[in-house]
Design an enzyme around this catalytic site. Structure first.
Site, mmCIF file in Angstrom:
data_model
loop_
_atom_site.group_PDB
_atom_site.id
_atom_site.type_symbol
_atom_site.label_atom_id
_atom_site.label_comp_id
_atom_site.label_asym_id
_atom_site.label_seq_id
_atom_site.Cartn_x
_atom_site.Cartn_y
_atom_site.Cartn_z
ATOM 1 N N GLU A 51 0.861 -1.190 0.000
ATOM 2 C CA GLU A 51 0.000 0.000 0.000
ATOM 3 C C GLU A 51 0.892 1.234 0.000
ATOM 4 O O GLU A 51 1.660 1.455 0.936
ATOM 5 C CB GLU A 51 -0.901 0.008 1.235
ATOM 6 C CG GLU A 51 -1.721 1.283 1.398
ATOM 7 C CD GLU A 51 -2.301 1.427 2.798
ATOM 8 O OE1 GLU A 51 -2.377 2.570 3.275
ATOM 9 O OE2 GLU A 51 -2.665 0.389 3.401
ATOM 10 N N ARG A 55 0.474 10.089 1.579
ATOM 11 C CA ARG A 55 1.103 11.065 2.477
ATOM 12 C C ARG A 55 2.346 11.685 1.842
ATOM 13 O O ARG A 55 2.958 12.577 2.417
ATOM 14 C CB ARG A 55 1.443 10.389 3.803
ATOM 15 C CG ARG A 55 0.190 9.958 4.571
ATOM 16 C CD ARG A 55 0.528 9.059 5.734
ATOM 17 N NE ARG A 55 1.301 9.740 6.761
ATOM 18 C CZ ARG A 55 1.791 9.154 7.846
ATOM 19 N NH1 ARG A 55 1.612 7.852 8.024
ATOM 20 N NH2 ARG A 55 2.483 9.843 8.732
ATOM 21 N N LYS A 139 -10.648 -1.686 7.225
ATOM 22 C CA LYS A 139 -9.408 -1.371 7.919
ATOM 23 C C LYS A 139 -9.753 -0.972 9.348
ATOM 24 O O LYS A 139 -10.678 -0.178 9.566
ATOM 25 C CB LYS A 139 -8.712 -0.217 7.195
ATOM 26 C CG LYS A 139 -7.540 0.398 7.933
ATOM 27 C CD LYS A 139 -6.966 1.547 7.119
ATOM 28 C CE LYS A 139 -5.897 2.311 7.857
ATOM 29 N NZ LYS A 139 -5.318 3.403 7.042
#
Length: 220
Positions: A51, A55, A139
């Site tokens: 993943e 950011r 998640k």
């Protein structure tokens, strides 16, 4: 509220892939030029799902590099918080998308463009909202800060019969991630310790391969 049916997007083959690998490398990549050797280093250690978090501004370019040059790696995009980022992740070739929270507009866009998506949850209310939207892969974030596997086990028990699977992230380490994998509701775990931002910046590929291999060995 109409059902979004996002669960139909998280296809059985992708769920099976996550169930087999059990570990998703969660990565912050500052330079897209590092993407291909990073993916190869992870594969050498047995980790074949990653993943790339949004950011950093290099995430989408890194994804495109991996898609073009390391087809054996299943690469998705994380930290998706807007519908526009959903589209960008899909257009870059993301195999899946992940969010820190649950945003119904984001889920609707993911369903519309066909991006398999796991929203973030940390309360029963959010689990139920995700269920209403059709999600069955969620998640759990931030896992350790909220009590870790003990909280997950208690909070998710009322929904166990619904077949929901969870991917916990946040505070997991080489020392504690197997505690999560022991619970039947855990599909896989997200691990940033396998390839830290500093590891990637240093191009320390042998260390990343070693940590990936150690995690796979423990996970199995």
């Amino acid at each position: 509220m109409s059902t979004i049916r996002a669960d139909t997007l998280f296809a059985e083959d992708l769920v099976a892939k996550l169930a087999a690998t059990r570990i998703v490398a969660v990565l912050m990549v500052d330079d897209a030029a590092a993407a291909v050797p990073l993916a190869k280093a992870l594969l050498a250690g047995g980790v074949d799902v990653m993943e790339l978090t949004l950011r950093t501004p290099a995430a989408l370019a890194a994804l495109r590099e991996i898609k073009a040059h390391v087809p054996a790696m299943t690469a998705g995009i994380g930290t998706i918080v807007t519908p526009e980022q959903v589209v960008a992740a899909k257009e870059a070739g993301g195999a899946f998308g992940v969010a820190p929270g649950l945003n119904l507009r984001v889920l609707a866009r993911a369903a519309e463009v066909g991006l398999p998506f796991a929203p973030g949850v940390c309360t029963p209310t959010e689990i139920e909202a995700a269920l209403e939207a059709g999600c069955r892969v969620l998640k759990f974030f931030p896992a350790e800060s909220l009590g870790g596997i003990r909280t997950i086990a208690t909070m998710t028990a009322p929904y166990a019969h619904l077949g929901i699977r969870y991917i916990p992230l946040g505070g997991l380490t080489q020392a504690n991630f197997t505690d999560y994998l022991a619970h039947p509701a855990i599909l896989a775990v997200g691990g940033s310790w396998i390839a830290t931002r500093e590891d990637i910046q240093r191009r320390d590929w042998p260390s990343i391969t070693a940590k990936a291999a150690a995690a796979i060995a423990l996970g199995r």
